[in-house]
Motif scaffolding. Structure first.
Motif, PDB file in Angstrom:
ATOM      1  N   TYR A   1       1.717  -4.430  -1.851  1.00  8.15           N
ATOM      2  CA  TYR A   1       1.284  -4.587  -0.516  1.00  8.15           C
ATOM      3  C   TYR A   1       0.363  -5.880  -0.418  1.00  8.15           C
ATOM      4  CZ  TYR A   1       3.413  -0.031   0.561  1.00  8.15           C
ATOM      5  OH  TYR A   1       4.307   1.130   0.761  1.00  8.15           O
TER       6      TYR A   1
ATOM      7  N   LYS B   1      -5.099  -5.036   2.621  1.00 12.43           N
ATOM      8  CA  LYS B   1      -4.448  -4.370   3.555  1.00 12.43           C
ATOM      9  C   LYS B   1      -4.446  -2.781   3.386  1.00 12.43           C
ATOM     10  CE  LYS B   1      -1.493  -5.657   6.111  1.00 12.43           C
ATOM     11  NZ  LYS B   1      -1.808  -6.170   7.411  1.00 12.43           N
TER      12      LYS B   1
ATOM     13  N   VAL C   1      -3.187   0.759   3.591  1.00 10.56           N
ATOM     14  CA  VAL C   1      -1.848   1.340   3.564  1.00 10.56           C
ATOM     15  C   VAL C   1      -2.034   2.966   3.608  1.00 10.56           C
ATOM     16  CG1 VAL C   1       0.309   1.655   2.341  1.00 10.56           C
ATOM     17  CG2 VAL C   1      -0.910  -0.797   2.459  1.00 10.56           C
TER      18      VAL C   1
ATOM     19  N   VAL D   1      -0.579  -0.271   7.648  1.00  7.34           N
ATOM     20  CA  VAL D   1       0.602   0.093   7.370  1.00  7.34           C
ATOM     21  C   VAL D   1       1.020   1.461   7.107  1.00  7.34           C
ATOM     22  CG1 VAL D   1       2.390  -0.465   5.497  1.00  7.34           C
ATOM     23  CG2 VAL D   1       0.973  -2.172   6.148  1.00  7.34           C
TER      24      VAL D   1
ATOM     25  N   THR E   1       3.257   4.330   5.192  1.00 12.01           N
ATOM     26  CA  THR E   1       4.214   4.512   4.275  1.00 12.01           C
ATOM     27  C   THR E   1       4.570   5.663   3.959  1.00 12.01           C
ATOM     28  OG1 THR E   1       4.790   3.280   2.149  1.00 12.01           O
ATOM     29  CG2 THR E   1       2.409   4.436   2.127  1.00 12.01           C
TER      30      THR E   1
END
Length: 356
Positions: free
Chosen positions: A37, A41, A43, A341, A343
């Motif tokens: 990633y 970021k 996640v 993000v 996931t």
């Protein structure tokens, strides 16, 4: 030598090879970066616990994942509604489903029992024939071999039902309550090559979770001062070193974990369901803002607060609020606007397999 003993020797040999390989691990990177990633970021896995516990838990889990921001869940295999959950989930092959490994049965009027049976795991069974109600009772009465046998039975039941679990985690954190239980948990992940939920990174959120009761007690005693330094929670001592070992053995590791949304409620004597939901949406935004870059799992419990659910649990209002928060367009837009993000454990493991 029992199978448990053989596996313990194998794990010890694996761990003994790490002194050189750990020195070669990428330094200064989050586990999210190691998984590919982008740097910096955030996640997130919004994770629904307790699928399979009840009809309401099943329905809430499916709603949160089908229509909301929840991206993963785990099922309690010894519970009566687990089979129904897994059967229905086959209609959703992309669904990210792990196992919420169970060693306790905490409700007074709704109980479940070990899948391995009383002859093989007598230390896991209370006088009623169910799991012990508390984590402390499991640690007191059961040994690691019994834990190993029971957890294998839970994993094997899922596999026999045609489900390939995307990860393993621990109901009520029992597997983190003793070094022997934790070793058993990690060993099973390695044997089956299933990721285990383990926070081995910056651990900012989980540290705050674990320190919160201490802070509340200090405030109650008039001893707390803003900015005071508190000791590292016992459960997190050595967590970063263990995370490195798990990573080097081929499984993904979390940078952080949040587990306390069930304790969130407005600071007032009474509040409506809508007020609790809005409060929780705000708290989830706070958590997402406070977390450092990396891979974090945020645990929620999504159930409909029906009359039937209220017969055995007083947590229905909180679980309904978690469900409504997961379905909130406000929270969804916040996640999008912040560039966070979402996931799944399946994606995380696929990325781990592709990393050297």
């Amino acid at each position: 030598m029992h199978l448990y003993g053989k596996s313990k020797v194998v794990l010890a040999l694996w761990f003994s090879t790490l002194s050189v390989s750990l020195a070669q691990t990428e330094s200064g990177k989050t586990y999210a970066e190691k998984l590919g990633y982008p740097q910096g970021k955030k996640v997130v896995i919004f994770h629904v616990d307790d699928a399979g516990m009840s009809y309401e838990s099943n329905h809430g889990t499916f709603q949160a994942m089908d229509k909301g921001v929840a991206s993963s869940c785990s099922v309690m295999m010894p519970c009566p509604w687990a089979g129904t959950f897994l059967q229905t989930s086959k209609e959703k092959p992309a669904m990210d489903i792990g196992l919420h490994l169970v060693l306790t049965s905490e409700w007074k009027t709704y109980r479940w029992e070990p899948l391995a049976g009383p002859l093989l795991v007598p230390g896991l069974i209370d006088p009623e024939g169910s799991f012990w109600p508390s984590v402390a009772q499991v640690v007191e009465h059961a040994n690691a071999e019994e834990v190993y046998i029971e957890l294998k039975a839970q994993i094997d039941r899922a596999l026999n039902l045609g489900i390939s679990p995307t990860h393993l985690d621990s109901h009520m954190g029992t597997l983190f309550a003793s070094p022997e239980f934790l070793e058993t948990y990690i060993r099973l992940g390695l044997e089956y090559q299933i990721p285990v939920m383990f926070p081995g990174g910056n651990n900012k959120l989980i540290t705050a979770d674990l320190q919160e009761p201490v802070i509340n007690q200090l405030k109650k005693e008039g001893k707390y001062q803003d900015g005071m330094t508190l000791p590292t929670p016992d459960l997190l001592i050595g967590a970063q070193d263990m995370g490195k070992k798990i990573w080097e053995l081929g499984l993904p590791v979390l940078d952080d974990l949040h587990k306390n949304s069930g304790d969130w409620r407005p600071d007032k004597e009474s509040f409506t369901q809508q007020e609790l939901t809005q409060y929780k949406i705000g708290k989830f935004k706070e958590i997402l803002t406070q977390m450092e870059p990396g891979l974090a799992m945020i645990i929620v419990h999504c159930s409909e607060n029906t009359e039937n659910f209220q017969r055995f649990s007083g947590s229905g209002k909180s679980r309904q609020a978690d469900l409504e928060a997961m379905l909130s367009t406000d929270l969804k837009h916040f996640i999008e606007d912040e560039g966070i993000v979402l996931t799944t454990w399946r994606e995380v493991m696929e990325r781990r397999r592709n990393r050297k």
